[in-house]
Write an enzyme that holds these catalytic residues in place. Structure first.
Site, PDB file in Angstrom:
ATOM      1  N   GLY A 254       0.821  -1.208   0.000  1.00  0.00           N
ATOM      2  CA  GLY A 254       0.000   0.000   0.000  1.00  0.00           C
ATOM      3  C   GLY A 254       0.858   1.263   0.000  1.00  0.00           C
ATOM      4  N   ASP A 255       1.944   1.246   0.772  1.00  0.00           N
ATOM      5  CA  ASP A 255       2.848   2.408   0.827  1.00  0.00           C
ATOM      6  C   ASP A 255       3.476   2.669  -0.540  1.00  0.00           C
ATOM      7  OD1 ASP A 255       2.313   2.300   3.534  1.00  0.00           O
ATOM      8  OD2 ASP A 255       4.219   1.349   4.045  1.00  0.00           O
TER       9      ASP A 255
HETATM   10  P1  ATP Z   1      -0.915  -2.334   3.236  1.00  0.00           P
HETATM   11  O1  ATP Z   1      -1.026  -3.570   4.067  1.00  0.00           O
HETATM   12  O2  ATP Z   1       0.481  -2.052   2.773  1.00  0.00           O
HETATM   13  O3  ATP Z   1      -1.595  -1.150   3.839  1.00  0.00           O
HETATM   14  P2  ATP Z   1      -3.204  -2.477   1.503  1.00  0.00           P
HETATM   15  O4  ATP Z   1      -4.052  -3.578   2.064  1.00  0.00           O
HETATM   16  O5  ATP Z   1      -3.601  -1.091   1.810  1.00  0.00           O
HETATM   17  O6  ATP Z   1      -1.676  -2.692   1.873  1.00  0.00           O
HETATM   18  P3  ATP Z   1      -3.291  -3.830  -1.017  1.00  0.00           P
HETATM   19  O7  ATP Z   1      -4.531  -3.650  -1.792  1.00  0.00           O
HETATM   20  O8  ATP Z   1      -3.094  -5.103  -0.305  1.00  0.00           O
HETATM   21  O9  ATP Z   1      -3.129  -2.560  -0.076  1.00  0.00           O
HETATM   22  O10 ATP Z   1      -2.036  -3.625  -1.991  1.00  0.00           O
HETATM   23  C1  ATP Z   1      -1.774  -2.396  -2.632  1.00  0.00           C
HETATM   24  C2  ATP Z   1      -1.427  -2.646  -4.087  1.00  0.00           C
HETATM   25  O11 ATP Z   1      -0.275  -3.486  -4.151  1.00  0.00           O
HETATM   26  C3  ATP Z   1      -2.504  -3.389  -4.876  1.00  0.00           C
HETATM   27  O12 ATP Z   1      -3.467  -2.484  -5.396  1.00  0.00           O
HETATM   28  C4  ATP Z   1      -1.683  -4.050  -5.970  1.00  0.00           C
HETATM   29  O13 ATP Z   1      -1.484  -3.163  -7.039  1.00  0.00           O
HETATM   30  C5  ATP Z   1      -0.356  -4.326  -5.261  1.00  0.00           C
HETATM   31  N1  ATP Z   1      -0.319  -5.716  -4.825  1.00  0.00           N
HETATM   32  C6  ATP Z   1      -0.691  -6.222  -3.645  1.00  0.00           C
HETATM   33  N2  ATP Z   1      -0.539  -7.571  -3.599  1.00  0.00           N
HETATM   34  C7  ATP Z   1      -0.043  -7.921  -4.813  1.00  0.00           C
HETATM   35  C8  ATP Z   1       0.337  -9.158  -5.425  1.00  0.00           C
HETATM   36  N3  ATP Z   1       0.238 -10.323  -4.785  1.00  0.00           N
HETATM   37  N4  ATP Z   1       0.807  -9.122  -6.692  1.00  0.00           N
HETATM   38  C9  ATP Z   1       0.920  -7.955  -7.368  1.00  0.00           C
HETATM   39  N5  ATP Z   1       0.581  -6.760  -6.854  1.00  0.00           N
HETATM   40  C10 ATP Z   1       0.104  -6.736  -5.597  1.00  0.00           C
HETATM   41 MG    MG Z   2      -3.144   0.000   3.492  1.00  0.00          MG
END
Ligand code: ATP
Ligand code: MG
Ligand code: MG
Length: 315
Positions: A254-255
């Site tokens: 996410g970052d």
């Molecule tokens: P965080 O835990 O860092 O706050 P988050 O839950 O806010 O993360 P996610 O949606 O899990 O955010 O991930 C952010 C972005 O990272 C996704 O929109 C995607 O583009 C990328 N991403 C996450 N997991 C994968 C994966 N397994 N393969 C490719 N891209 C990924």
């Molecule tokens: Mg997040």
């Protein structure tokens, strides 16, 4: 001049320990360990520095164990504007057992900033926003800080003519959304909590993002883990899908996405290119252990493999 500011109200020292055969109630020996100064805004600042952008960091930092952060800030070349609070910044211990492939988390309580510290942070953000283009407010709130703190900072940033970017969750996200920041990036769970019901389909999710866009949030990004992310801006909606990559650790995904979007804003890139860059940076981060990228090469190579599609209204 400082173009970008990141605010981390609840940073942490991450201590990752490798303990083969970890057992509760026994003496355990650490084979390897690494401690890192972390926190969402700190990680985002690190990524922005890879693009050579001038960055200042602020938030709350405990006076007792600030050294590791001060070293990281000077290594990164970011201006340290953190408000010091008596006590220790929280520590998060991760016990990794390679034999059982399990991870055990032990999270310390954090700092408890008071109203005076919060006022000092608001003053700092006000001063820095006067010179900055973008202010990113990221992560959770420390104990005792009211959920409207993020909304208050968004108003301070906007009053100074800067763009506020928010990545948080729960009541803090709800208050921030009411203050209409420039950009928010909830993940699908955070959006469902914000709206008060689970999303039924991609259409449903896009409709909610469009509503937030119409209510004054210029860019609404909703991230969907490995499925990529949806971006709504100026009434347009894009779905961005990363290629299948080997996921080593999703910490920092996410970052990386926020860092890519903010770097793209600072570089004046059009929506498609910002989306491509952010999706590639997030995928490259997932391919590595730990939240940070060593360099931008892997992400650059992935950029051509990101699939971006236009989503039609209602279809
Ligand atoms: P965080 O835990 O860092 O706050 P988050 O839950 O806010 O993360 P996610 O949606 O899990 O955010 O991930 C952010 C972005 O990272 C996704 O929109 C995607 O583009 C990328 N991403 C996450 N997991 C994968 C994966 N397994 N393969 C490719 N891209 C990924
Ligand atoms: Mg997040
Ligand atoms: Mg996630």
């Amino acid at each position: 001049t400082t173009r970008i500011v990141t605010v981390t109200m609840n940073p942490a020292i991450d201590l990752a320990c490798t303990v083969p055969g970890f057992a509760a109630g026994a003496v355990n020996r650490v084979a390897e360990y690494q401690s890192d100064a972390a926190g969402k805004g700190v990680n985002i600042a690190g990524l922005l520095r890879r693009f050579g952008l001038p960055v200042a960091v602020t938030g709350f930092l405990g006076t007792e164990n600030a050294r590791i952060f001060e070293k990281r800030f000077s290594d990164l070349g970011v201006a340290d504007e953190f408000v010091r609070v008596p006590g220790e910044t929280r520590i998060g211990i991760k016990v990794l057992d390679p034999e059982s492939r399990s991870t055990t988390d032990i999270n310390f309580p954090g700092l408890a900033p008071d109203a005076g510290h919060m006022d000092r942070l608001a003053e700092t953000v006000e001063r820095l926003s006067g010179e900055a283009e973008i202010v990113v407010i990221a992560g959770s709130l420390p104990v005792g800080v009211a959920p409207d703190a993020v909304g208050r900072l968004v108003q301070v940033v906007k009053a100074q003519g800067a763009k506020a970017v928010v990545d948080t969750s729960g009541p803090a996200l709800a208050c921030a959304v009411d203050a209409a920041p420039w950009l928010v990036k909830p993940n699908d769970d955070e959006l469902a909590e914000l709206v008060g019901r689970p999303m039924e389909s991609l259409d449903d999710l896009v409709a909610e993002a469009r509503r937030m866009n119409a209510a004054g949030i210029a860019t609404v990004a909703v991230s969907l883990g490995a499925r990529g992310a949806v971006f709504v801006e100026d009434g347009r909606a894009l779905l961005s899908r990363p290629p299948e990559v080997e996921a080593v650790s999703t910490v920092g995904a996410g970052d990386a996405m926020i860092g890519g979007l903010v770097a793209g804003m600072a570089l004046g890139l059009p929506l498609e290119e910002r989306v491509r860059k952010a999706t590639a940076l997030a995928a490259a981060t997932v391919m590595r252990a730990g939240p940070a990228l060593h360099d931008l090469n892997t992400a650059k190579v992935l950029e051509s493999r990101i699939e971006i599609t236009n989503l039609q209204v209602g279809g």
